[in-house]
Design a protein around this motif. Structure first.
Motif, short mmCIF file in Angstrom:
data_model
loop_
_atom_site.label_atom_id
_atom_site.label_comp_id
_atom_site.label_asym_id
_atom_site.label_seq_id
_atom_site.Cartn_x
_atom_site.Cartn_y
_atom_site.Cartn_z
N ALA A 805 0.83 -1.20 0.00
CA ALA A 805 0.00 0.00 0.00
C ALA A 805 0.86 1.25 0.00
N ALA A 806 1.97 1.21 0.73
CA ALA A 806 2.88 2.37 0.74
C ALA A 806 3.46 2.60 -0.66
N CYS A 807 3.80 1.51 -1.35
CA CYS A 807 4.33 1.66 -2.72
C CYS A 807 3.27 2.25 -3.64
N LEU A 808 2.04 1.70 -3.55
CA LEU A 808 0.97 2.22 -4.40
C LEU A 808 0.68 3.68 -4.10
N ALA A 809 0.73 4.04 -2.83
CA ALA A 809 0.47 5.43 -2.46
C ALA A 809 1.50 6.36 -3.08
N SER A 810 2.77 5.93 -3.09
CA SER A 810 3.82 6.76 -3.68
C SER A 810 3.60 6.92 -5.18
N GLY A 811 3.13 5.85 -5.85
CA GLY A 811 2.86 5.95 -7.28
C GLY A 811 1.62 6.76 -7.58
N LEU A 812 0.60 6.62 -6.75
CA LEU A 812 -0.65 7.35 -6.99
C LEU A 812 -0.48 8.85 -6.80
N GLN A 813 0.46 9.27 -5.97
CA GLN A 813 0.69 10.71 -5.79
C GLN A 813 1.05 11.39 -7.10
N ASN A 831 -2.09 0.20 9.40
CA ASN A 831 -1.00 1.00 8.83
C ASN A 831 -1.19 1.23 7.34
N GLY A 832 -1.67 0.20 6.64
CA GLY A 832 -1.92 0.35 5.22
C GLY A 832 -2.99 1.40 4.94
N ILE A 833 -4.03 1.41 5.75
CA ILE A 833 -5.08 2.43 5.60
C ILE A 833 -4.48 3.81 5.84
N GLY A 834 -3.56 3.90 6.82
CA GLY A 834 -2.92 5.18 7.09
C GLY A 834 -2.10 5.67 5.90
N HIS A 835 -1.39 4.75 5.22
CA HIS A 835 -0.61 5.15 4.04
C HIS A 835 -1.52 5.72 2.95
N SER A 857 -8.88 -2.42 12.21
CA SER A 857 -9.57 -2.21 13.48
C SER A 857 -10.16 -0.80 13.49
N LEU A 858 -10.70 -0.40 14.65
CA LEU A 858 -11.28 0.94 14.76
C LEU A 858 -10.24 2.03 14.60
N LYS A 859 -8.98 1.67 14.78
CA LYS A 859 -7.91 2.66 14.60
C LYS A 859 -7.87 3.17 13.17
N ALA A 860 -8.13 2.27 12.23
CA ALA A 860 -8.15 2.69 10.83
C ALA A 860 -9.28 3.67 10.57
N VAL A 861 -10.41 3.47 11.23
CA VAL A 861 -11.53 4.40 11.08
C VAL A 861 -11.16 5.76 11.65
N ASP A 862 -10.43 5.76 12.76
CA ASP A 862 -9.97 7.03 13.34
C ASP A 862 -9.09 7.79 12.37
N TYR A 863 -8.20 7.06 11.64
CA TYR A 863 -7.36 7.71 10.63
C TYR A 863 -8.23 8.48 9.63
N LEU A 864 -9.26 7.80 9.17
CA LEU A 864 -10.10 8.39 8.13
C LEU A 864 -10.91 9.57 8.66
#
Length: 1612
Positions: A805-813, A831-835, A857-864
Motif C-alpha cells: 500500500a505504501a508503494c501504491l500510495a507513492s505511485g498514486l501521488q 497502517n496500510g489504511i494510514g498510508h 480495526s477501529l484505529k483505521a476508522v480514526d485515521y479516516l
C-alpha cells in the motif's frame, strides 16, 4: 495302465496317447473357459492355427488339441498335462496320479527359461532406446539433462468444468475467480528429475506446449534408463509408445500384441513371447509405460467414472481402450504410467492422474545459452560476434523472444536470426564495393552440438559487430513476418547449402523474407504448402515417402525443414515417415496455401477462421494442431505481404493473381472487422483477436475494436509480455478513446507491466486476484505515472499488505487526475489504511476510495475521520464493520457512517471526542452497534458537542425499553433534535433528526416520533410520556405494532390535550377491540382538532388518527371510516349514536363490513338524527338486492338524498343529503353488485339540485327494474342515468346523459341501435357508439351536432343500405327501424364524424360525400382503417374543399392517386391544424406533391407520416420551414436515410414551436444523428427526437444521448 510307471522310463507323449480316450471324455465336461485356456497354450507354436482349423473341420477341437500335444515336444506336453491336472475337475485319482507322475515338476526350469527371455528382452529394449536417442541427437544443439529441466507441479480441480464465457456486466464485482484455468500451481518449480521421483506405481502426467521438448525428454528418460540412470528403476521394463504411431493401429489388439508386435518383437520365437507375457502379467509393477504425445492421438481416452472392472488380457481391444485400461488400472494394475500431452488435453486425464506437472518455458538465461550453443562459441571470432548479436536482437524482439521460450521454436528463431545477420552482412559488403564479392562462403551445419561457420566475412568495429547487425527496422515486427523470414532461411539453405545469397537484392522475395531463388524454389514452396494444407484437412502430421515428391523430400530433409521418424506399421514393418520441423511451420505453410491457391474456396477459409480459447474445457474439440492458422492468415492479409503472395500464387499456376490475392486479403479483413464489432466474445478470444489485429497491422480495425469495447475484461488467462504488447498495439492504434482494462485472476509476470505502460488512453485499471501481491504492487507503482489518462485504479481481492500500500500510495501521488481508488479485500491492516489516507490531500480530483475487508480495526476508522479536518472535500466516511470501508469526496455535504461497530464505553468516548473535532456533519450513522445502556448514555452525553446539521441514525443500536426511554429523552433535553424514529423488530431502528443550532433563524420541520414495533405495553407509555417531557412540538407519533390494547388507547387519548401540534397518530396493530372503537367515536366528537379516524378489522388492524393544525379547518369535514370489520346491529347503533354529537360535517363509512338486514334497519333509523352527516359509504357491505333497493328508496324518503348509484356484486350506495333547504347536496346511491364493489352515500354541496342514478353490471330482476323505473320519473331532478343492462333502451325527454354498455352492440346491431335512438328521441344533441357502448346527450329543442361510430365492426354496406337491413332483421324490429341516412339528411350542425374501422367500401364513401355539403360546421372527420379506392378518395377530397378547417385523419386510407389529389385539395384547407395520413403508401410522387401542399398550410401544428411507404421524404422535411406553428412531426418507419435527417437539421432553427420529431425505425446513421445534435442548440423548445432502431452503434448512441438527452435511442 493301472501299473505305476517311472517317469524316467515312460515317455510322456506315449502316456498322453494311451490316456487320450479317457481325457477326451473328461475334457468334454469342463467349462469353456478351461478349454480356451488349454487351447491358448498352443499359441506359442507357429502354424498351430492352421492345424487346428484343418482338424476342427472334421473333428472336435478337443480331439484336435489332444492330437496336437501328443506329437508336441516333451516339455510342451508335460506343461499341458500339468495344466490339465491343475484346471480340470472330476479327474479320477488313478488318472491324475499317472499324469502328474509322468509330467513331473518343471516349474523351476520354466522359470529359468522365462527369466532368460525376460533378460534378453530387456537388452533389446535398451538397444532400441539408445539407438533412438542417437538418432534424435544427431543435430542437437544443446545437451539434454533432466536435472536442468524445470517443471511446475499442478493439481486438477476435478469438480468445476470452466465454461468458455466471460462474466457479464451483471456479474462484475460479485466475486473474483481465482484459478488459472482448471489447474493451479502448488509450487514455484522443481526439476523434472525430482518431479519423476516417486512415480512408481502411479499415473503421472507431464504437460507442455507444442515444441516444449516432451518427446525429446521422454527419449532422454529412456536413454537414461538404458544406462541404468534416471528416476525409472532399471529393473522395470521401459515401454515407450508414441501416440502418433498408435494412430496407425486400426484393428483390435491384445496387450501382448501391442508390446511384442508393435513396440519391439522379441528374439526367440513363441517361447520367448510366452515367457515375456507371463513375466509381465506376474509382475505388472515391474513395468513402466511411457505414452508420449496424447495431443497427437486421433482417438479420445475413456474415463471410467464407476468401479473399474479388470479387463480380459486375452481379449483384443481398440488401442484407445487398451490405453484407457492402463490408465484406469484395468490392465497391469500397479504398473507405472507416464503420459505427455498439451495443457488443453489434460482434461481427458482428469480423474486418473496421480500427479500433473507442466514444463516451464525457457527464461532469458536458457534462451541466451541456447543461442550461444547454436552459433558455436568456441573461440571463433566470427561465430562469437554472430551469437552475441543474435542474442541481443532476439531479446529486443517481442515476437522472437516469445517464440524462443519453447526449445523447438528457439531453434527456428536462431535460423531466422542467422539468415538476417548474414543478409545484413551481405548488404554491408555490397555497399562497400564489389571487390570482396568473390569470396565463396563455407557450408555450416549442426553436428553433435557443434557448428561450423564462414570465415571470409569482412569484420569491422569492435568485436566485428558493426557490419553484422541489421537495423531494428529489418527485424520482423509480426509473427507472420518471422515465419516468412524463416522460410527464406530454409530456402536459402537449400539453394547454396547454407551459404549466403549473393544475388542482387531486387531478385529476392519481397519484404526481405522468402528468397525467390529460382522457379524450382517456388515449386518446392508450393508443393510444401499444398502438403501442409492437406495434412491440416486430414489432421495429419506424419507423411510417408509416397506423399511427397522425391526432390522436395530430399530438399526438405537436407535443409531441416522436415525431419525423419520411424514408424512401425500394423504388420510390424518399420518404415520411414516425415514431419515438419514444428506444427506451426506446417500451419504457416497451410496459411500460405489458403491465401495463394484458388483451389481453396472462401467457404473453406471461413470454416478455418475461428478464434481459439485458452480456457481448458472437457468439451474442447481435440486437434493435433496449435490453432494458429487464423493468426497467420491475418498476418498475410496485410498489404505488406501482397507482393510475396502474388509471386507464390503465380508460381501455383493462377491467373490474374494480383486481383485474386487482394480479394482474398479483403475477405480476411472483412471477417476481422465483424469480430472487432462483436460484443459477445469471451476474454481469451478478445486477446486472440488483439493478436490478429496486430498481425494485420491494420489501424482502422484496431479503432473499431476499441470503439466496440469501452472495457476489456480478461479472466483466468495466463498473460505473457507478447499478449500485453498485442493489447497495447490495439489500444494505441485505436485512437484517443478512453478504455478500461480489467484483469481478473490472470497470471502475469512483472515484465508485463512494463509493456502495459505503453498503452495510452487507459482510464481504468483493475487487478483482481490473490496472485497480485506487494511485489506486483511495487512494480505497478513504478509505471502508474506513465498512464496519463488514468482515472480509476482497482487492486481488489489481492494479497496487498501495508508495504504494498505504501508503494501504491507513492505511485498514486504522481497521478493527479485519479478519481477512484478501490483497494478492497486485501490485507492492508491499520497502517496500510494510514498510508492511503495520507494521499487524500494530494489528489484533489478524488471522488471515492474503497478500503473494505482489509483486516483493520477501529484505529483505521480514526485515521479516516481525522482526515476530515485536513481534507475538507471528504463527503462521506462509511465503515460497515470492517467489511465495507469507503471514503467519498465532495465539497457539498459531510456524512459519517460507522455501521455494525461493537464499541465499549471507553471506545465510544474516544469516538465522540474524535467526532467533536470534526467539522460540521450533516449525517452521523452509527447503526448496528447493539450497545448497552451505559455506552448509549455516553453517546447521548457527548451529542451536544458534535456539530450535526441533519440527523443521527442509530438503527439496531439498542435492544431494550430502557434504551428507548434514553433516546426519547433527546426530544426534551437536546433542543437540536427535532425528529425521532424508533422501530423494534429484533433490534431497534432509530433516526434522530437535527436542526442546525448555529443559524440565526430556525424554521423547524415536522417533529415525528416513531416508536413502531417496540413491544410497548400500556405501563410503558407512562415512562415514554415522562421521557418526552414537554415536547409539545411533536407532530407525528407512530405507536404501531406494539401491545397497547384498549387500556393503552385510553392512556393515549388522555394525553392528547398535551400534544398541541400533533398531526397524526398511528396506533395500528395494537390489539384494540370494539370498546376502543367506541372510544374513538367519542374522541371525534370531543376533540376539535381530530378530523379523521380510520379503522379496519374492528380496530385490530389499522387505527390511524389525523389532526388538523388549523382549528378553523375543523368546522368543515370530519371522517369516521370503518373498513373490513364485522359490525353487529348494536355496534352500528352505538357508533352512530356517539357520532350524532359530532358538530362538524361528517363523512361516515362502513365499507366491506357485511351489514345484516337488522344493521341496515338500525342505520335507517338513526340516519335522520345525524344532521351533520354529508356522505354515507356502505360499499361492499350489502348482501342482497332487497337491502340495496331499501337504501335506494332514500330518493323518495329523504329530500336530502340527491344521488344513487347501483352496481353489481356488492351494493355501492352513494347517498348525498341536503342539510338545509337553501343548500343543494347531491346524493349518489350506488347499489353495486359488480367489479367496482362499492356502496357510497355521499352528501355534497352543489350549485343545483341535481341527482344521478347509475345501474351497472346488475343482475336485477324485472320487478327490481320496475321499482327503479318508478323511482326515476317521480324525481324530476335526476340529471344522469348510467345503465348497463341487457336489452335496455330508455326514452327520456329532459336534459339528460345516458350511457348503455352491452356486448351485443356490434356491426348491424350498432347501426340499428343508432337508427332506433334517432327515431325515439328528437332532442338528441350528440350520439356516439364506441365499440360496445352507446353514449347519448339529450337536450330540449336541440339539433344533432355529432355522430360517431368507432370500432363497431360495421361494413360500409350497412351505412348505405340501412333501410334494406330491416327486411333481413326480425319482423318485430322492422316497424321500429328508420333509415339512418334519412335521419341524418336533416342534421345540418354536425361538427364531427368518426367512422373508423368500418371497412367501408366505395358505395359508403359515395353516400358520405353526398352528406358533406350539408354539414357546414364539420370540424373533424376520421376514416381510418377503411377500404377506399383512389377514385372514391378523390371524390371525398373534392367534397372536403368547402371545409377549410377540418381535421383529417385517414390512416390506411389513401392510395397514390388520392395522395396526389390531396396535394391539390390541401392548399384550400387553410385552417387545417392536424394532418395524419399514416400507413398510406403515398409513394415518391405523393411525397413530392404533398410537400408542395404543406407549404400553403400556415396553421398546421401536427403532421404524421408514419409508414407511408417511401423514404424520399426530403421535400416534406424541407416544406416544414413554411409551417411556423408546427409542433409535432412523425416520420417513423419509412427507412429514411441521412439526407432526411440533414434536411430536418437545416429547417429546425426555423421551426420555433417544434416540440417533438419521431424518426424511429429508419436508416439514419451516426452522421445524420450528429447533424441533428448540432441543430438542437438552436431549438430550446424541442423536447424530443426519437431515433430508436436506426443504424447507430450502441456506443455512439450512448455518447450522443449523454451530450443531449433530447436525443432518444431507446424504444420508450
Amino acid at each position: 495302465m493301472d501299473d505305476e510307471v517311472d517317469p524316467n522310463e515312460e515317455n510322456v507323449n506315449s502316456v498322453l496317447a494311451q490316456e487320450s480316450s479317457e481325457l477326451f471324455h473328461i475334457l468334454n465336461g469342463q467349462s469353456p473357459t478351461v478349454i480356451m485356456q488349454l487351447c491358448q497354450m498352443m499359441a506359442s507354436e507357429a502354424g498351430w492355427q492352421n492345424q487346428l482349423s484343418a482338424a476342427s473341420s472334421s473333428t472336435n477341437p478337443i480331439q484336435a488339441m489332444l492330437d496336437y500335444f501328443r506329437t508336441a515336444r516333451a516339455e510342451k506336453c508335460r506343461i499341458f498335462l500339468q495344466s490339465v491336472c491343475l484346471w480340470c475337475e472330476n479327474i479320477p485319482m488313478r488318472l491324475e496320479s499317472r499324469l502328474m507322475s509322468v509330467a513331473g515338476d518343471t516349474s523351476s526350469e520354466y522359470e529359468m527359461m522365462q527369466q532368460n527371455h525376460w533378460d534378453q528382452y530387456f537388452t533389446s529394449v535398451r538397444g532400441l532406446l539408445q539407438r533412438r536417442w542417437e538418432r534424435l541427437t544427431e543435430r542437437l544443439v544443446k545437451d539434454v539433462q533432466l536435472e536442468n529441466v524445470w517443471v511446475s507441479l499442478r493439481t486438477t480441480n476435478r469438480v468445476r468444468d470452466r465454461p468458455d464465457q466471460t462474466p457479464g456486466s451483471a456479474d462484475r464485482g460479485s466475486r473474483t475467480p481465482e484459478s488459472d484455468g482448471d489447474y493451479i500451481f502448488l509450487e514455484s518449480r522443481l526439476t523434472l528429475e525430482t518431479f519423476l521421483q516417486g512415480c512408481e506405481g502411479k499415473v503421472t502426467v507431464l504437460v507442455g506446449q507444442a515444441g516444449s521438448g516432451k518427446t525429446l525428454l521422454m527419449s532422454c528418460l529412456g536413454q537414461q534408463w538404458a544406462n541404468g540412470l534416471g528416476p525409472i528403476p532399471s529393473s522395470y521394463l521401459f515401454v515407450l509408445l508414441e501416440f502418433r504411431q498408435l494412430n496407425l493401429l486400426s484393428r483390435p489388439l491384445t496387450l501382448a500384441e501391442l508390446l511384442l508386435q508393435h513396440y519391439l518383437p522379441p528374439n526367440g520365437g513363441n517361447d520367448a513371447q510366452s515367457a515375456i507375457v507371463d513375466c509381465l502379467l506376474s509382475n505388472p509393477e515391474q513395468s513402466c509405460w511411457v505414452l508420449d504425445g496424447y495431443d497427437e492421438f486421433h482417438g479420445k481416452l475413456n474415463r471410467q467414472e464407476m468401479q473399474r472392472e479388470p479387463l480380459d488380457l486375452e481379449n483384443p481391444l481398440p488401442v484407445a481402450d487398451l490405453i484407457s485400461g492402463l490408465l484406469n488400472r484395468q490392465l497391469l494394475k500397479g504398473s507405472t504410467v507416464l503420459v505427455t500431452c498439451r495443457v488443453r488435453d489434460v482434461m481427458d486425464l482428469d480423474g486418473v492422474s496421480d500427479k500433473v506437472g507442466q514444463l516451464l518455458e525457457w527464461g532469458h538465461h536458457e534462451i541466451k545459452e541456447y543461442v550461444d550453443k547454436f552459433f558455436g562459441v568456441k573461440g571463433d571470432s566470427l561465430n562469437r560476434a554472430l551469437g552475441a548479436q543474435a542474442a541481443d536482437l532476439l531479446l529486443s524482439s517481442r515476437h522472437l523472444l516469445a517464440m524462443s521460450s519453447l526449445p523447438a521454436l528457439c531453434n527456428i528463431c536462431c535460423i531466422c536470426l542467422e539468415h538476417l545477420l548474414l543478409e545484413g552482412t551481405q548488404i554491408s559488403g555490397e555497399r562497400s564495393g564489389e571487390e570482396d564479392s568473390r569470396g565463396e562462403p563455407r557450408a555450416h551445419s549442426e553436428q553433435g552440438g557443434k557448428r561450423e561457420g564462414s570465415e571470409d566475412i569482412a569484420k569491422g568495429g569492435t568485436n566485428g559487430r558493426a557490419q553484422l547487425c541489421p537495423t531494428l527496422a529489418q527485424i520482423p515486427t509480426t509473427l507472420t513476418q518471422v515465419y516468412l523470414t524463416v522460410l527464406g532461411a530454409f530456402l536459402g539453405r537449400g539453394s547454396n547449402q547454407g551459404g549466403r545469397d549473393f544475388r542482387p537484392r531486387d531478385e529476392r522475395f519481397p519484404q526481405s523474407t522468402v528468397n525467390t531463388q529460382t522457379t524450382l524454389s517456388q515449386y518446392r514452396l508450393c508443393t510444401l504448402s499444398r502438403l501442409a494444407w492437406r495434412g491440416l484437412e486430414e489432421s495429419k502430421i506424419l507423411f510417408e515417402e509416397e506423399d511427397i515428391p522425391q526432390d522436395v523430400l530430399e530438399f526438405s530433409v537436407r535443409t531441416g525443414l522436415m525431419s525423419q521418424v520411424e514408424l512401425r506399421r500394423q504388420d510390424g514393418m518399420l518404415v520411414s515417415a516425415y514431419c515438419f520441423i514444428h506444427l506451426t511451420v506446417q500451419e504457416f505453410l497451410a496459411a500460405l496455401r489458403l491465401m495463394t491457391s484458388a483451389d481453396v474456396s472462401d467457404a473453406q477459409l471461413k470454416k478455418r477462421f475461428s478464434l481459439k480459447t485458452r480456457w481448458t474445457t472437457k468439451s474442447n474439440h481435440k486437434t493435433v494442431f496449435t490453432d494458429s492458422l487464423y493468426l497467420y492468415v491475418c498476418g498475410l492479409a496485410s498489404p505488406q505481404c501482397t507482393p510475396a503472395l502474388v509471386q507464390l500464387a503465380r508460381a501455383s499456376g493462377g491467373t490474374r493473381v494480383q486481383s485474386w490475392v487482394q480479394k482474398r486479403q479483403e475477405l480476411v479483413r472483412k471477417m476481422l472487422k465483424t469480430l472487432c464489432q462483436s460484443n459477445t466474445l469471451t476474454g481469451p478470444k478478445i486477446l486472440e483477436l488483439c493478436h490478429c489485429v496486430q498481425e494485420s497491422q491494420d489501424h482502422q480495425l484496431a479503432k473499431q475494436f476499441v470503439d466496440a469495447r469501452p472495457t476489456l475484461e480478461l479472466r483466468n488467462i495466463r498473460l505473457l509480455p507478447n499478449d500485453i504488447e498485442a493489447l497495447a498495439f490495439v489500444v494505441n492504434a485505436g485512437g484517443d478513446n478512453d478504455i478500461g482494462l480489467d484483469f481478473g485472476a490472470c497470471s502475469m509476470e512483472l515484465e508485463c507491466l512494463d509493456v502495459l505502460s505503453r498503452c495510452q488512453s487507459i482510464h481504468c485499471l483493475s487487478f483482481r486476484s490473490r496472485k497480485y501481491g506487494d511485489k506486483f504492487a511495487e512494480k505497478l507503482a513504478s509505471v502508474l505515472p506513465e498512464f496519463t489518462a488514468l482515472r480509476k485504479l482497482e487492486f481488489c481481492g489481492s494479497s496487498l499488505t501495508a508495504m504494498g500500500a505504501a508503494c501504491l500510495a507513492s505511485g498514486l501521488q504522481k497521478c493527479p487526475d485519479i478519481t477512484e481508488i478501490n483497494l478492497s479485500d486485501n490485507n492492508l491492516k491499520d497502517n496500510g489504511i494510514g498510508h492511503i489516507a495520507e494521499i487524500f490531500t494530494k489528489l484533489q480530483k478524488l471522488v471515492s476510495v474503497m478500503l473494505g475487508r482489509n483486516n483493520t480495526s477501529l484505529k483505521a476508522v480514526d485515521y479516516l475521520i481525522e482526515k476530515m479536518s485536513s481534507c475538507l472535500n471528504i463527503q462521506h466516511v462509511c465503515a460497515d464493520g470492517m467489511k465495507e470501508v469507503s471514503v467519498t469526496f465532495s465539497p457539498d455535504t459531510d456524512k459519517i457512517s460507522l455501521l455494525n461497530q461493537d464499541w465499549s464505553k471507553p471506545e465510544m468516548r474516544n469516538l465522540a471526542r474524535t467526532l467533536a473535532r470534526c467539522p460540521s456533519l450533516s449525517v452521523l450513522d452509527l447503526s448496528g452497534g447493539q450497545w448497552d445502556e451505559q455506552t448509549l448514555k455516553t453517546l447521548i452525553q457527548f451529542l451536544p458537542e458534535i456539530r450535526i446539521t441533519e440527523k443521527i441514525i442509530l438503527n439496531d443500536s439498542c435492544s431494550s425499553v430502557e434504551s428507548l426511554v434514553i433516546l426519547t429523552s433527546l426530544l426534551s433535553h437536546c433542543p437540536p433534535v427535532v425528529e425521532l424514529h424508533i422501530r423494534y423488530k429484533h433490534t431497534y431502528t432509530v433516526h434522530c433528526y437535527h436542526i442546525c443550532t448555529h443559524s440565526t433563524i430556525v424554521v423547524a420541520p415536522l417533529t415525528p416520533t416513531l416508536l413502531s414495533c417496540c413491544n410497548l405495553l400500556p405501563a410503558d407509555l407512562e415512562r415514554v410520556w415522562k421521557s418526552l417531557g414537554t415536547s409539545s412540538g411533536l407532530t407525528l407519533l407512530d405507536l404501531s405494532n406494539n401491545s397497547l390494547g384498549n387500556k393503552g388507547l385510553r392512556k393515549l387519548l388522555d394525553v392528547l390535550p398535551c400534544l398541541s401540534n400533533i398531526q397524526e397518530i398511528n396506533a395500528s396493530n395494537n390489539g384494540i377491540g370494539m370498546e376502543g372503537v367506541v372510544m374513538l367515536a367519542d374522541a371525534l366528537s370531543s376533540y376539535d382538532s381530530l378530523t379523521q379516524i380510520l379503522i379496519s378489522d374492528g380496530g385490530k388492524d389499522q387505527v390511524i388518527l389525523k389532526f388538523s393544525p388549523n382549528k378553523s379547518m375543523c368546522l368543515f369535514f370530519v371522517f369516521f371510516r370503518i373498513r373490513n370489520s364485522s359490525l353487529l346491529p348494536s355496534n352500528v347503533t352505538t357508533l352512530c349514536t356517539r357520532l350524532v354529537q359530532c358538530g362538524s360535517h361528517l363523512e361516515l363509512e362502513f365499507s366491506h363490513c357485511s351489514l345484516t338486514d337488522r344493521a341496515i334497519k338500525n342505520l335507517q333509523k338513526v340516519l335522520p338524527k345525524m344532521m351533520s352527516l354529508q356522505r354515507l359509504n356502505v360499499s361492499h357491505s350489502i348482501t342482497s338486492t332487497t337491502d340495496a333497493l331499501t337504501l335506494v328508496s332514500c330518493l323518495n324518503d329523504s329530500q336530502r338524498v340527491t344521488s344513487v348509484e347501483l352496481r353489481y356484486r356488492a351494493f355501492h350506495c352513494h347517498f348525498i343529503f341536503l342539510i338545509h333547504p337553501p343548500l343543494s347536496l347531491s346524493l349518489m346511491s350506488a347499489c353495486s353488485l359488480g367489479e367496482e364493489e362499492r356502496c357510497l352515500i355521499w352528501f355534497r354541496q352543489s350549485g343545483g339540485c341535481e341527482k344521478s342514478l347509475s345501474v351497472r353490471e346488475s343482475s336485477l330482476k324485472r320487478d327490481h327494474l320496475v321499482r327503479l323505473v318508478d323511482i326515476v320519473p317521480n324525481y324530476p331532478c335526476v340529471a344522469k342515468l348510467d345503465v348497463k343492462l341487457r336489452n335496455c333502451v330508455c326514452a327520456f325527454h329532459s336534459a339528460f346523459l345516458i350511457s348503455i354498455e352491452e356486448s351485443w352492440i356490434r356491426s348491424e346491431a350498432a347501426v340499428c341501435l343508432l337508427c332506433r335512438c334517432l327515431d325515439l328521441s328528437s332532442n338528441i344533441q350528440t350520439i356516439s357508439i364506441h365499440q360496445t357502448t352507446l353514449h347519448l346527450s339529450l337536450m330540449k329543442s336541440a339539433e344533432m351536432t355529432s355522430v360517431s361510430l368507432v370500432d363497431c365492426a360495421v361494413d360500409g354496406i350497412f351505412f348505405i343500405l340501412c333501410m334494406n337491413i330491416a327486411t333481413a332483421m326480425e319482423q318485430s324490429q322492422t316497424n321500429s327501424l328508420l333509415d339512418l341516412l334519412a335521419a341524418m339528411d336533416g342534421l345540418t350542425q354536425i361538427q364531427g364524424i368518426e367512422l373508423d374501422s368500418w371497412r367501408m367500401a366505395d358505395a359508403g364513401i359515395e353516400q358520405l360525400t353526398r352528406l358533406l355539403p350539408v354539414w357546414k360546421d364539420l370540424k373533424k372527420i376520421s376514416l381510418s382503417k377503411n377500404l377506399v379506392s383512389d377514385q372514391s378518395g378523390e371524390t371525398l377530397l373534392e367534397a372536403l374543399r368547402r371545409h377549410n378547417d377540418v381535421f383529417i385523419r385517414d390512416s390506411r386510407f389513401l392510395g397514390d392517386l388520392t395522395a396526389a389529389k390531396m396535394a391539390v385539395v390541401l392548399p384550400s384547407l387553410t385552417h387545417l391544424t392536424v394532418l395524419d395520413i399514416s400507413e398510406n403508401r403515398i409513394g415518391c410522387e405523393g411525397s413530392s406533391n404533398l410537400s408542395k401542399a404543406i407549404m400553403s398550410m400556415k396553421n398546421l401544428r401536427k403532421i404524421n407520416l408514419t409508414a407511408v411507404g417511401t423514404s424520399e421524404l426530403c421535400p416534406v422535411a424541407a416544406s416544414l420551414a413554411h409551417c411556423p406553428l408546427i409542433q409535432d412531426v412523425g416520420l417513423g418507419w419509412n427507412n429514411c436515410s441521412d439526407d432526411v435527417a440533414l434536411e430536418l437539421a437545416r429547417v429546425l432553427p426555423l421551426c420555433h414551436n417544434l416540440t417533438q420529431i419521431d424518426l424511429e425505425s429508419n436508416n439514419v446513421s451516426v452522421y445524420g444523428a450528429t447533424a441533428l445534435l448540432k441543430a438542437l442548440q438552436y431549438c430550446p423548445a424541442l423536447h424530443l427526437i426519437r431515433l430508436w432502431r436506426n443504424k447507430v452503434l450502441q456506443s455512439e448512441a450512448q455518447r450522443l444521448s449523454q451530450t443531449d438527452r433530447r436525443l432518444n435511442f431507446s424504444f420508450t
